[in-house]
Design a protein around this motif. Structure first.
Motif, PDB file in Angstrom:
ATOM      1  N   ASP A  61      42.229  34.873  35.484  1.00 37.30           N
ATOM      2  CA  ASP A  61      41.933  36.272  35.170  1.00 37.30           C
ATOM      3  C   ASP A  61      40.804  36.806  36.050  1.00 37.30           C
ATOM      4  OD1 ASP A  61      43.891  36.410  33.222  1.00 37.30           O
ATOM      5  OD2 ASP A  61      42.519  35.923  31.575  1.00 37.30           O
ATOM      6  N   VAL A  62      39.779  35.992  36.263  1.00 36.65           N
ATOM      7  CA  VAL A  62      38.655  36.398  37.099  1.00 36.65           C
ATOM      8  C   VAL A  62      39.105  36.616  38.537  1.00 36.65           C
ATOM      9  CG1 VAL A  62      36.444  35.663  38.084  1.00 36.65           C
ATOM     10  CG2 VAL A  62      36.913  35.287  35.660  1.00 36.65           C
ATOM     11  N   LEU A  63      39.899  35.702  39.048  1.00 40.47           N
ATOM     12  CA  LEU A  63      40.364  35.791  40.433  1.00 40.47           C
ATOM     13  C   LEU A  63      41.293  36.984  40.643  1.00 40.47           C
ATOM     14  CD1 LEU A  63      41.026  32.000  41.079  1.00 40.47           C
ATOM     15  CD2 LEU A  63      39.221  33.388  42.128  1.00 40.47           C
ATOM     16  N   LEU A  64      42.183  37.231  39.679  1.00 46.24           N
ATOM     17  CA  LEU A  64      43.105  38.356  39.816  1.00 46.24           C
ATOM     18  C   LEU A  64      42.389  39.696  39.712  1.00 46.24           C
ATOM     19  CD1 LEU A  64      46.280  37.204  37.826  1.00 46.24           C
ATOM     20  CD2 LEU A  64      45.878  37.158  40.287  1.00 46.24           C
ATOM     21  N   ALA A  65      41.230  39.701  39.075  1.00 44.88           N
ATOM     22  CA  ALA A  65      40.457  40.940  38.951  1.00 44.88           C
ATOM     23  C   ALA A  65      39.669  41.246  40.227  1.00 44.88           C
ATOM     24  CB  ALA A  65      39.510  40.844  37.761  1.00 44.88           C
ATOM     25  N   ASP A  66      39.549  40.257  41.108  1.00 45.17           N
ATOM     26  CA  ASP A  66      38.801  40.444  42.359  1.00 45.17           C
ATOM     27  C   ASP A  66      39.760  40.950  43.445  1.00 45.17           C
ATOM     28  OD1 ASP A  66      37.496  39.894  44.942  1.00 45.17           O
ATOM     29  OD2 ASP A  66      36.005  38.842  43.727  1.00 45.17           O
ATOM     30  N   ARG A  67      39.462  42.095  44.002  1.00 50.24           N
ATOM     31  CA  ARG A  67      40.350  42.723  44.995  1.00 50.24           C
ATOM     32  C   ARG A  67      40.504  41.897  46.268  1.00 50.24           C
ATOM     33  NH1 ARG A  67      38.587  49.140  44.819  1.00 50.24           N
ATOM     34  NH2 ARG A  67      39.144  49.521  42.623  1.00 50.24           N
ATOM     35  N   ARG A  68      39.571  41.001  46.513  1.00 51.38           N
ATOM     36  CA  ARG A  68      39.641  40.194  47.731  1.00 51.38           C
ATOM     37  C   ARG A  68      40.641  39.049  47.632  1.00 51.38           C
ATOM     38  NH1 ARG A  68      33.757  38.140  48.101  1.00 51.38           N
ATOM     39  NH2 ARG A  68      34.159  38.031  45.851  1.00 51.38           N
ATOM     40  N   THR A  69      41.038  38.699  46.424  1.00 56.76           N
ATOM     41  CA  THR A  69      41.937  37.553  46.239  1.00 56.76           C
ATOM     42  C   THR A  69      43.308  37.832  46.847  1.00 56.76           C
ATOM     43  OG1 THR A  69      40.818  36.922  44.187  1.00 56.76           O
ATOM     44  CG2 THR A  69      43.019  36.033  44.539  1.00 56.76           C
ATOM     45  N   LEU A  70      43.736  36.935  47.715  1.00 53.76           N
ATOM     46  CA  LEU A  70      45.056  37.038  48.340  1.00 53.76           C
ATOM     47  C   LEU A  70      46.070  36.314  47.447  1.00 53.76           C
ATOM     48  CD1 LEU A  70      44.051  36.344  52.069  1.00 53.76           C
ATOM     49  CD2 LEU A  70      44.407  38.555  50.938  1.00 53.76           C
ATOM     50  N   ILE A  71      46.871  37.073  46.747  1.00 57.96           N
ATOM     51  CA  ILE A  71      47.786  36.517  45.743  1.00 57.96           C
ATOM     52  C   ILE A  71      48.788  35.534  46.352  1.00 57.96           C
ATOM     53  CG2 ILE A  71      49.457  37.080  43.925  1.00 57.96           C
ATOM     54  CD1 ILE A  71      46.705  38.210  43.406  1.00 57.96           C
ATOM     55  N   ASP A  72      49.253  35.853  47.561  1.00 55.31           N
ATOM     56  CA  ASP A  72      50.334  35.067  48.157  1.00 55.31           C
ATOM     57  C   ASP A  72      49.882  34.087  49.228  1.00 55.31           C
ATOM     58  OD1 ASP A  72      52.528  36.313  46.701  1.00 55.31           O
ATOM     59  OD2 ASP A  72      52.103  38.110  47.883  1.00 55.31           O
ATOM     60  N   LYS A  73      48.582  33.862  49.344  1.00 59.75           N
ATOM     61  CA  LYS A  73      48.122  32.915  50.353  1.00 59.75           C
ATOM     62  C   LYS A  73      48.689  31.534  50.053  1.00 59.75           C
ATOM     63  CE  LYS A  73      44.158  31.231  52.945  1.00 59.75           C
ATOM     64  NZ  LYS A  73      42.707  31.296  53.197  1.00 59.75           N
ATOM     65  N   GLU A  74      49.192  30.861  51.088  1.00 61.28           N
ATOM     66  CA  GLU A  74      49.872  29.581  50.911  1.00 61.28           C
ATOM     67  C   GLU A  74      48.946  28.390  51.136  1.00 61.28           C
ATOM     68  OE1 GLU A  74      53.292  29.455  53.419  1.00 61.28           O
ATOM     69  OE2 GLU A  74      54.191  31.273  52.569  1.00 61.28           O
TER      70      GLU A  74
END
Length: 215
Positions: A61-74
């Motif tokens: 939840d914390v990571l998804l709330a951060d705009r810098r997090t790249l959701i699809d980074k492999e």
């Protein structure tokens, strides 16, 4: 040298916090400017991927709330956070990632492969509802229905076939979904697929029959 040691210690603290679902520590490090997309050395996984592997939902939840997090980074092997959530059968995480726009389709192994192997029917439906390619091919041409047949997940096999999966496809080993089922002693799945193949062949033959008129 001191800066290098300090960074290494911060990195260790970061991944320890992620593994143990310490959301407060992760949030504090992010506020200090820590890169949420930093990768650990063992598998090249980001914090988000690692959180999915450990089912660290508060950290997610914390990571998804951060705009810098790249959701699809492999990761180094091509895994994404969504793929791991799918394999683990974590419905809440899969839905959260999809809501954030995680990619459903990708080259090579896909989230649908992992969901089919993991055996969670609800997650498979989630992916199909997002237009997941039902016959996605892995690097060795294995498809999701082959993974489901291999794992003995009969309801997912039916779901994928009903969604249009081609059960006649073969991977580079020459294996079809039926072959995977037989190899893993899932005879009920093999029999069901063979019945469906025969039924589809019969219907195709009937469509190609030219009607005979009495004149």
């Amino acid at each position: 040298c001191l800066q290098t040691v300090s960074w290494a210690e911060s990195l260790d603290d970061w991944f320890i916090a992620v593994k143990n679902d310490r959301a407060g520590t992760v949030k504090a490090l992010l506020k200090k400017g820590f890169d949420p997309n930093a990768a650990e050395s063992e598998r090249g996984e980001t914090a988000l991927i690692l959180a999915m592997r450990e089912n660290a939902m508060d950290v997610m939840d914390v990571l998804l709330a951060d705009r810098r997090t790249l959701i699809d980074k492999e990761a180094a092997n091509g895994d994404t956070a969504l793929m791991i959530a799918c394999y683990n059968g974590n419905e809440k995480a899969a839905q959260a990632l999809l809501d954030k726009g995680a990619k459903v389709n990708k080259n090579g192994w896909s989230p649908l492969h992992y969901a089919a192997a993991g055996g969670n029917e609800k997650i498979v439906r989630m992916l199909l509802d997002k237009d997941a390619f039902v016959d996605a091919v892995s690097p060795n041409a294995t498809t999701p229905i082959m993974m489901a047949a291999r794992g003995g997940h009969i309801y997912i096999v039916k779901l994928l076939h009903d969604a249009g999966a081609d059960v006649t496809l073969k991977n580079q080993r020459g294996y079809s979904a039926v072959d995977f089922a037989l190899e893993n002693k899932n005879t009920h799945i093999a029999e069901g697929l063979e019945y469906r193949i025969k039924k589809e062949a019969d219907l195709a033959r009937r469509k190609n029959v030219v009607p005979k008129f009495p004149f």
